[in-house]
Design a protein around this motif. Structure first.
Motif, PDB file in Angstrom:
ATOM      1  N   THR A 163       0.802  -1.133   0.121  1.00  0.00           N
ATOM      2  CA  THR A 163      -0.042  -0.032   0.092  1.00  0.00           C
ATOM      3  C   THR A 163       0.857   1.253   0.055  1.00  0.00           C
ATOM      4  OG1 THR A 163      -1.779  -1.180   0.999  1.00  0.00           O
ATOM      5  CG2 THR A 163      -1.630   1.108   1.205  1.00  0.00           C
ATOM      6  N   SER A 196      -6.217   3.176   3.471  1.00  0.00           N
ATOM      7  CA  SER A 196      -4.875   2.424   3.628  1.00  0.00           C
ATOM      8  C   SER A 196      -4.472   2.261   5.128  1.00  0.00           C
ATOM      9  CB  SER A 196      -3.802   3.227   2.859  1.00  0.00           C
ATOM     10  OG  SER A 196      -3.571   4.551   3.509  1.00  0.00           O
ATOM     11  N   ASP A 237      -3.515  -4.047  -0.306  1.00  0.00           N
ATOM     12  CA  ASP A 237      -3.395  -3.095  -1.277  1.00  0.00           C
ATOM     13  C   ASP A 237      -4.402  -2.998  -2.392  1.00  0.00           C
ATOM     14  OD1 ASP A 237      -1.755  -5.039  -2.595  1.00  0.00           O
ATOM     15  OD2 ASP A 237      -0.961  -3.500  -3.888  1.00  0.00           O
TER      16      ASP A 237
END
Length: 297
Positions: free
Chosen positions: A112, A218, A224
């Motif tokens: 991420t 996030s 991700d």
């Protein structure tokens, strides 16, 4: 006259459907768009622990592309190793860092962070490009298929394209790596991170205006590809396609025993990307697939 009215009604109906169902419809009369490889950036997310995989990329699909259109995002794990120092000399090799300048974590935990670094880099350095493909270091790409796939899509339309996964949190609760159900999301449509995803320039521009939302998502520390899928949904940019179905974007050959089989490959020869080619299999796949003649009976 009547035919013209029917055509107008069809276009209006299509547009209304797209508005109420969050589906982008390309109403251009052209089925092909002028495209060359320099309209595309390919971004490969990797890790300092896995840089040996870049050798496989060098000896397989990268040979068929202009290397200036390929960038690598890594962490600084094993930064004293010879292979790390080798790639550090490549101007298209970047160390992903967070806002504090600290290197992203390695492997899945840092994806991420690397995604955010990647899209900030794309906005800063490559805003003139039309298409952006984000993959990881064991994804194999077929150049002609990829360019053919994109040539059928209007780059001025906001596209988020990949191997689609439909995830119902009520049916299959999150169970990996401490993942959490995103607030307000019951069903998440997202593109598998292993196969990767493509976005068009209008999506990149929308991302640049929504970093607070990205940070909010996030921070939940979910995978991700989930984060990016939820991000796209929140921006009302669902997975969309035109001309070809989403299932034609990617496949999973190493989950099957017959990926080396010519008939299997020729049945899927339109596929631009395939995943999970690690441990030298990427080079073997590139050689085998290049040898197949799908025009022969």
């Amino acid at each position: 006259m009547a035919l013209r009215l029917i055509l107008i009604l069809l276009i209006v109906t299509s547009l209304l459907y797209s508005i109420f169902n969050n589906v982008y419809v390309d109403t251009s009369s052209s089925s092909e768009y002028k495209l060359n490889e320099d309209d595309l950036i390919i971004a490969v997310l990797t890790s300092g622990k896995l840089l040996n995989r870049l050798e496989n990329i060098e000896n397989s699909w990268k040979r068929h592309f202009n290397p200036e259109n390929i960038i690598f995002i890594s962490d600084d794990t094993n930064k004293t190793s010879d292979i790390f120092q080798k790639y550090l000399k490549n101007p298209n090799f970047y160390i992903g860092v967070d806002d504090n300048g600290t290197s992203c974590f390695s492997l899945k935990q840092g994806l991420t962070c690397k995604d955010e670094f990647l899209y900030r880099l794309l906005i800063q350095k490559y805003p003139h490009k039309k298409w952006f493909l984000r993959i990881i270091d064991d994804t194999w790409i077929q150049r002609e298929n990829l360019l053919t796939f994109l040539s059928k899509l209007n780059p001025s339309v906001p596209y988020y394209i990949g191997h689609t996964i439909w995830y119902n949190f009520d049916v299959v609760p999150p169970k990996y790596c401490g993942d959490k159900k995103p607030d307000g999301v019951d069903i998440l449509n997202y593109c598998d991170g292993g196969t990767g995803w493509i976005i068009s320039k209008p999506v990149l521009e929308k991302i640049n205006l929504a970093w607070p939302l990205w940070r909010e998502l996030s921070a939940k520390k979910i995978w991700d590809d989930w984060v990016f899928g939820a991000f796209m949904q929140a921006l009302q940019l669902p997975i969309c396609f035109s001309g070809e179905t989403i299932e034609q974007f990617g496949s999973f050959p190493l989950w099957l025993d017959n990926w080396r089989d010519r008939n299997y490959f020729c049945q899927n020869r339109h596929v631009p990307v395939m995943r999970h080619f690690s441990d030298g299999k990427m080079v073997e796949a590139d050689q085998i697939f290049s040898s197949f003649d799908c025009t022969a009976p």
